[in-house]
Design a protein around this motif. Structure first.
Motif, PDB file in Angstrom:
ATOM      1  N   LEU A 105      53.103  37.459  52.124  1.00 12.08           N
ATOM      2  CA  LEU A 105      51.990  36.612  51.710  1.00 12.08           C
ATOM      3  C   LEU A 105      50.803  36.769  52.653  1.00 12.08           C
ATOM      4  CD1 LEU A 105      53.966  33.379  50.776  1.00 12.08           C
ATOM      5  CD2 LEU A 105      52.626  34.766  49.189  1.00 12.08           C
ATOM      6  N   THR A 106      51.087  36.818  53.954  1.00 10.58           N
ATOM      7  CA  THR A 106      50.013  36.984  54.929  1.00 10.58           C
ATOM      8  C   THR A 106      49.302  38.311  54.733  1.00 10.58           C
ATOM      9  OG1 THR A 106      51.258  35.660  56.540  1.00 10.58           O
ATOM     10  CG2 THR A 106      49.473  37.026  57.391  1.00 10.58           C
ATOM     11  N   GLN A 107      50.073  39.367  54.506  1.00  9.29           N
ATOM     12  CA  GLN A 107      49.472  40.686  54.284  1.00  9.29           C
ATOM     13  C   GLN A 107      48.603  40.687  53.034  1.00  9.29           C
ATOM     14  OE1 GLN A 107      52.318  43.870  54.183  1.00  9.29           O
ATOM     15  NE2 GLN A 107      50.852  45.403  53.518  1.00  9.29           N
ATOM     16  N   ARG A 108      49.097  40.027  51.977  1.00 11.45           N
ATOM     17  CA  ARG A 108      48.313  39.980  50.744  1.00 11.45           C
ATOM     18  C   ARG A 108      47.006  39.214  50.951  1.00 11.45           C
ATOM     19  NH1 ARG A 108      48.232  43.124  46.236  1.00 11.45           N
ATOM     20  NH2 ARG A 108      47.701  41.930  44.368  1.00 11.45           N
ATOM     21  N   LEU A 109      47.073  38.124  51.719  1.00 12.96           N
ATOM     22  CA  LEU A 109      45.858  37.352  52.001  1.00 12.96           C
ATOM     23  C   LEU A 109      44.839  38.189  52.758  1.00 12.96           C
ATOM     24  CD1 LEU A 109      47.306  33.857  52.976  1.00 12.96           C
ATOM     25  CD2 LEU A 109      46.118  34.476  50.879  1.00 12.96           C
ATOM     26  N   GLN A 110      45.317  39.089  53.625  1.00 12.66           N
ATOM     27  CA  GLN A 110      44.396  39.953  54.361  1.00 12.66           C
ATOM     28  C   GLN A 110      43.746  40.992  53.447  1.00 12.66           C
ATOM     29  OE1 GLN A 110      43.277  39.792  57.371  1.00 12.66           O
ATOM     30  NE2 GLN A 110      44.609  38.236  58.257  1.00 12.66           N
ATOM     31  N   GLU A 111      44.372  41.269  52.302  1.00 11.15           N
ATOM     32  CA  GLU A 111      43.845  42.290  51.394  1.00 11.15           C
ATOM     33  C   GLU A 111      42.963  41.694  50.304  1.00 11.15           C
ATOM     34  OE1 GLU A 111      47.761  45.219  51.753  1.00 11.15           O
ATOM     35  OE2 GLU A 111      47.472  43.929  50.010  1.00 11.15           O
ATOM     36  N   LEU A 112      43.168  40.408  49.995  1.00  7.10           N
ATOM     37  CA  LEU A 112      42.365  39.784  48.944  1.00  7.10           C
ATOM     38  C   LEU A 112      40.910  39.675  49.378  1.00  7.10           C
ATOM     39  CD1 LEU A 112      44.891  37.039  47.855  1.00  7.10           C
ATOM     40  CD2 LEU A 112      44.076  38.930  46.440  1.00  7.10           C
ATOM     41  N   SER A 113      40.030  39.710  48.402  1.00  2.02           N
ATOM     42  CA  SER A 113      38.600  39.745  48.700  1.00  2.02           C
ATOM     43  C   SER A 113      38.125  38.438  49.330  1.00  2.02           C
ATOM     44  CB  SER A 113      37.816  40.001  47.413  1.00  2.02           C
ATOM     45  OG  SER A 113      37.847  38.834  46.593  1.00  2.02           O
ATOM     46  N   ILE A 114      36.967  38.519  49.974  1.00  4.74           N
ATOM     47  CA  ILE A 114      36.358  37.323  50.547  1.00  4.74           C
ATOM     48  C   ILE A 114      36.012  36.331  49.442  1.00  4.74           C
ATOM     49  CG2 ILE A 114      34.369  36.462  51.826  1.00  4.74           C
ATOM     50  CD1 ILE A 114      36.444  37.881  53.523  1.00  4.74           C
ATOM     51  N   GLY A 115      35.677  36.841  48.261  1.00  3.52           N
ATOM     52  CA  GLY A 115      35.392  35.955  47.137  1.00  3.52           C
ATOM     53  C   GLY A 115      36.593  35.099  46.775  1.00  3.52           C
ATOM     54  N   HIS A 117      38.974  34.123  48.816  1.00  2.00           N
ATOM     55  CA  HIS A 117      39.153  33.113  49.866  1.00  2.00           C
ATOM     56  C   HIS A 117      38.102  32.013  49.781  1.00  2.00           C
ATOM     57  CE1 HIS A 117      42.440  34.950  52.099  1.00  2.00           C
ATOM     58  NE2 HIS A 117      41.887  36.123  51.846  1.00  2.00           N
ATOM     59  N   ARG A 118      36.929  32.343  49.293  1.00  2.00           N
ATOM     60  CA  ARG A 118      35.904  31.304  49.135  1.00  2.00           C
ATOM     61  C   ARG A 118      36.220  30.376  47.971  1.00  2.00           C
ATOM     62  NH1 ARG A 118      30.769  35.372  50.164  1.00  2.00           N
ATOM     63  NH2 ARG A 118      30.759  35.201  52.443  1.00  2.00           N
ATOM     64  N   ARG A 119      36.948  30.903  46.983  1.00  2.00           N
ATOM     65  CA  ARG A 119      37.311  30.082  45.826  1.00  2.00           C
ATOM     66  C   ARG A 119      38.551  29.240  46.074  1.00  2.00           C
ATOM     67  NH1 ARG A 119      36.556  35.090  43.297  1.00  2.00           N
ATOM     68  NH2 ARG A 119      38.814  35.312  43.054  1.00  2.00           N
ATOM     69  N   THR A 120      39.387  29.643  47.025  1.00  2.00           N
ATOM     70  CA  THR A 120      40.693  29.009  47.214  1.00  2.00           C
ATOM     71  C   THR A 120      40.719  28.237  48.526  1.00  2.00           C
ATOM     72  OG1 THR A 120      41.672  30.905  46.071  1.00  2.00           O
ATOM     73  CG2 THR A 120      43.181  29.409  47.187  1.00  2.00           C
ATOM     74  N   SER A 121      41.189  27.011  48.456  1.00  2.00           N
ATOM     75  CA  SER A 121      41.256  26.166  49.645  1.00  2.00           C
ATOM     76  C   SER A 121      42.239  26.733  50.671  1.00  2.00           C
ATOM     77  CB  SER A 121      41.686  24.746  49.254  1.00  2.00           C
ATOM     78  OG  SER A 121      42.099  24.008  50.377  1.00  2.00           O
ATOM     79  N   ALA A 122      41.856  26.659  51.937  1.00  2.00           N
ATOM     80  CA  ALA A 122      42.736  27.108  53.016  1.00  2.00           C
ATOM     81  C   ALA A 122      44.006  26.262  53.065  1.00  2.00           C
ATOM     82  CB  ALA A 122      42.006  27.045  54.359  1.00  2.00           C
ATOM     83  N   GLY A 123      43.882  24.963  52.740  1.00  2.00           N
ATOM     84  CA  GLY A 123      45.052  24.093  52.727  1.00  2.00           C
ATOM     85  C   GLY A 123      46.065  24.506  51.670  1.00  2.00           C
ATOM     86  N   VAL A 124      45.583  24.932  50.511  1.00  2.00           N
ATOM     87  CA  VAL A 124      46.475  25.391  49.440  1.00  2.00           C
ATOM     88  C   VAL A 124      47.208  26.664  49.869  1.00  2.00           C
ATOM     89  CG1 VAL A 124      46.525  26.349  47.102  1.00  2.00           C
ATOM     90  CG2 VAL A 124      45.153  24.325  47.596  1.00  2.00           C
ATOM     91  N   TYR A 355      26.917  36.999  40.499  1.00  2.00           N
ATOM     92  CA  TYR A 355      28.018  36.097  40.842  1.00  2.00           C
ATOM     93  C   TYR A 355      28.572  35.464  39.571  1.00  2.00           C
ATOM     94  CZ  TYR A 355      27.174  36.059  45.896  1.00  2.00           C
ATOM     95  OH  TYR A 355      27.062  36.400  47.215  1.00  2.00           O
ATOM     96  N   ASP A 356      29.886  35.358  39.524  1.00  2.00           N
ATOM     97  CA  ASP A 356      30.528  34.627  38.431  1.00  2.00           C
ATOM     98  C   ASP A 356      30.614  33.159  38.804  1.00  2.00           C
ATOM     99  OD1 ASP A 356      31.020  36.793  36.720  1.00  2.00           O
ATOM    100  OD2 ASP A 356      32.760  37.375  37.921  1.00  2.00           O
ATOM    101  N   GLU A 357      30.144  32.291  37.920  1.00  2.00           N
ATOM    102  CA  GLU A 357      30.257  30.856  38.143  1.00  2.00           C
ATOM    103  C   GLU A 357      31.488  30.319  37.425  1.00  2.00           C
ATOM    104  OE1 GLU A 357      26.538  28.973  37.091  1.00  2.00           O
ATOM    105  OE2 GLU A 357      25.951  29.076  39.209  1.00  2.00           O
ATOM    106  N   PRO A 358      32.037  29.162  37.886  1.00  2.00           N
ATOM    107  CA  PRO A 358      33.260  28.611  37.286  1.00  2.00           C
ATOM    108  C   PRO A 358      33.172  28.433  35.771  1.00  2.00           C
ATOM    109  CG  PRO A 358      32.735  27.463  39.319  1.00  2.00           C
ATOM    110  CD  PRO A 358      31.589  28.372  39.049  1.00  2.00           C
TER     111      PRO A 358
END
Length: 582
Positions: A105-115, A117-124, A355-358
């Motif tokens: 999971l940690t490795q995948r998080l390092q590969e996912l785009s910055i976009g 991470h900006r959409r997904t809460s760090a707490g989640v 940019y894609d909006e919600p």
């Protein structure tokens, strides 16, 4: 090497778990064999007890009693050493898998785009790495224990019953289908409850993370009551979802216990009736054995059924991890060209980005941007909020890929480059310096291996050596997120971190906007040393901080409206001149 996401199938969580545990199959097999041996008293003791009862009832020779007692002692004594073997083998399998899940999971998080991470809460995301993996491990360990117990008990009881009283085999065969039917009929409702509860817990994790970051603002504006109300609402929803899940689990457990206890009574009464009537030959010891087997079997199956909530929670957590493992917003670097040398010439060739909006709409952030930046040149970007300045920096870093057009580094399109190799020649100094709890040395040398002399030189050039020495030198701990440092000190450490990397391309994103006048002067001096001879991209709201740039690019609505030096743009009397006079 197989990656975790290659084994993941969110629609089939059981198959996913089996694939994840495949590398540990030999440890699991050794644990299973040890379990059969250590668990043997459960299915051997009723048969031995039946022999003892028959010795008493039929007045058989006492020698049979002593033989039975000796066998009982051996069967019981082996449990201690064999249990240790079982526990170690199972622990090796489970703990290795736990580490594999968290690392994957940690490795995948390092590969996912910055976009992403900006959409997904760090707490989640934190809940997925900590809580969901914990649920999967707990479910697999509990299922292995209870599952082996049920299977070994069932097989042992049926084999010994088949040897002694084969007429009662059909009775035992009824218990398993009954439990399977009960599990099948209740699993769907429990899946829904677990999914609801997990979603509420993830929201709570996100809210807690947000609350801890907002504490300075909350306390400064006397908003404690309002924040407590928000948190109370979240906790109330978690409580209600938890109560609904607990009630369902309790009802399910009570139903299974009642049904199996009634079956146990039926077995005992039936065996006693057969022995009393002589319907077929059954001794008093056989009645005791059959009753013990059925009670033991019912206890095992009841325990297995009681695992349904835990297993369901684990399967739901497997699905939850799919939000990370199954995400497609991944930065693709495999097989692309690596860059070993960078001069620093950057070209924006008709770059457009949306940019894609919600809601599904798109916002134009860059509109046909064309710009050549020479190696070693300092280019500043100014303009109102939303003009596209930060988007330009993100395309330079490689966080964003243009929808159309190209970004070229020394004539090479970034789209075909392994961005990890490119970023080793790049350094970023953001508005909020990102530091971690550790020593000054750890923070400055993060990601590079340099001697202390180079670190001290970087701290000197960053105007940071004096306060570092006052703190205790390179081994001084700066606190979580640099809590022991002022804003200016944190920025100067970030500049020192950039200096030790010796980058060819430098990105400064509002690096002085949050500083007081004294700190800004020290940081500007340090930035002057850092920028020397490097291609530098600067975004700043304070025009005074970018007057020395080789070129200033003025942007509005994603387009370049003016380009030139400070004096030239002021004399031109356009957008920049109006911003400067304001």
């Amino acid at each position: 090497m197989t990656r975790l996401e290659d084994d993941y199938d969110g629609t089939r969580p059981l198959r996913t778990i089996a694939r994840i545990y495949r590398p540990q199959r030999w440890h699991l097999l050794a644990a299973a064999l040890a379990f059969v041996v250590k668990h043997s008293p459960v299915f051997l003791m009723p048969a031995l007890t039946a022999r003892v009862v028959d010795v008493v009832v039929d007045h058989r020779p006492l020698r049979e009693l002593w033989i039975s007692a000796a066998i009982m002692a051996v069967v019981i004594a082996q449990n201690l050493p064999v249990s240790t073997i079982y526990g170690r083998q199972l622990s090796l399998a489970v703990r290795h898998t736990e580490t594999t899940l968290r690392m994957g999971l940690t490795q995948r998080l390092q590969e996912l785009s910055i976009g992403y991470h900006r959409r997904t809460s760090a707490g989640v995301l934190q809940a997925k790495i900590v809580r969901d993996v914990e649920n999967v491990v707990e479910a697999s360990r509990s299922a292995y224990d209870a599952g082996l117990a049920a299977v070994v008990t069932l097989v042992g009881a049926m084999v010994l019953t088949g040897i002694n009283v084969p007429e009662f085999l059909p009775v035992f065969a009824l218990a398993v289908p009954a439990s399977a039917a009960l599990i099948f009929t209740t699993r769907r409702g429990m899946n829904q409850r677990n999914a609801s509860f997990r979603a509420e817990v993830e929201q709570m994790s996100a809210r807690v993370s947000e609350m801890t970051h907002l504490i300075p603002v909350t306390r400064a504006h006397a908003l404690e009551s309002r924040e407590l109300d928000r948190m109370n609402g979240t906790l109330t929803r978690v409580r209600q979802a938890g109560i609904r899940l607990d009630v369902l689990n309790t009802r399910f457990g009570a139903l299974s216990w009642t049904m199996f206890q009634l079956l146990s009574v039926v077995c005992l009464v039936g065996a006693a009736w057969v022995a009393w009537t002589g319907f077929f030959p059954v001794s008093a010891g056989d009645v005791v054995m059959l009753s013990s087997y059925f009670v033991t079997l019912i206890a095992s199956v009841t325990g297995l059924v009681g695992l349904v909530p835990i297993v369901t929670k684990g399967l739901e957590s497997v699905r939850s991890m799919g939000d990370v493992l199954g995400a497609n917003d991944v930065e693709q670097n495999h097989g692309k060209r690596r860059i070993d040398h960078v001069d620093g010439a950057i070209t924006f060739d008709h770059v457009t980005y949306l940019y894609d909006e919600p809601g599904g709409d798109t916002v134009l952030a860059l509109d046909d941007l064309t710009l050549d930046v020479r190696a070693g040149e300092t280019v500043a970007f100014v303009g109102p909020s939303g003009s596209g300045k930060s988007t330009v920096l993100n395309t330079v870093i490689g966080f964003l890929t243009p929808w159309s057009g190209r970004v070229l580094v020394d004539g090479t399109d970034l789209a075909g480059v392994d961005l990890r190799s490119y970023r080793t020649h790049l350094a970023v100094v953001p508005q909020e310096s990102i530091l971690f709890e550790g020593s000054v040395r750890d923070n400055v040398t993060y990601g590079v291996d340099v001697p202390d002399d180079a670190v001290l030189a970087a701290l000197h050039d960053a105007n940071a050596l004096e306060f570092v020495e006052q703190m205790g030198g390179l081994d001084a701990v700066i606190g979580e997120r640099g809590s022991r440092l002022s804003g200016g000190q944190r920025q100067r450490l970030a500049i020192a971190r950039a200096l030790v990397r010796d980058p060819r391309i430098l990105v400064l994103d509002e690096a002085t906007s949050a500083l007081d006048t004294t700190s800004e002067r020290l940081v500007q001096e340090a930035l002057g040393r850092l920028m020397k001879g490097r291609t530098t991209f600067v975004v700043a709201h304070r025009l005074s901080t970018i007057q020395g740039a080789d070129r200033i690019v003025v942007m509005e609505h994603g387009r370049v409206v003016e380009v030139g030096g400070h004096v030239e743009l002021v004399q031109r009397g356009g957008t920049y001149a109006r911003m400067h006079s304001a």
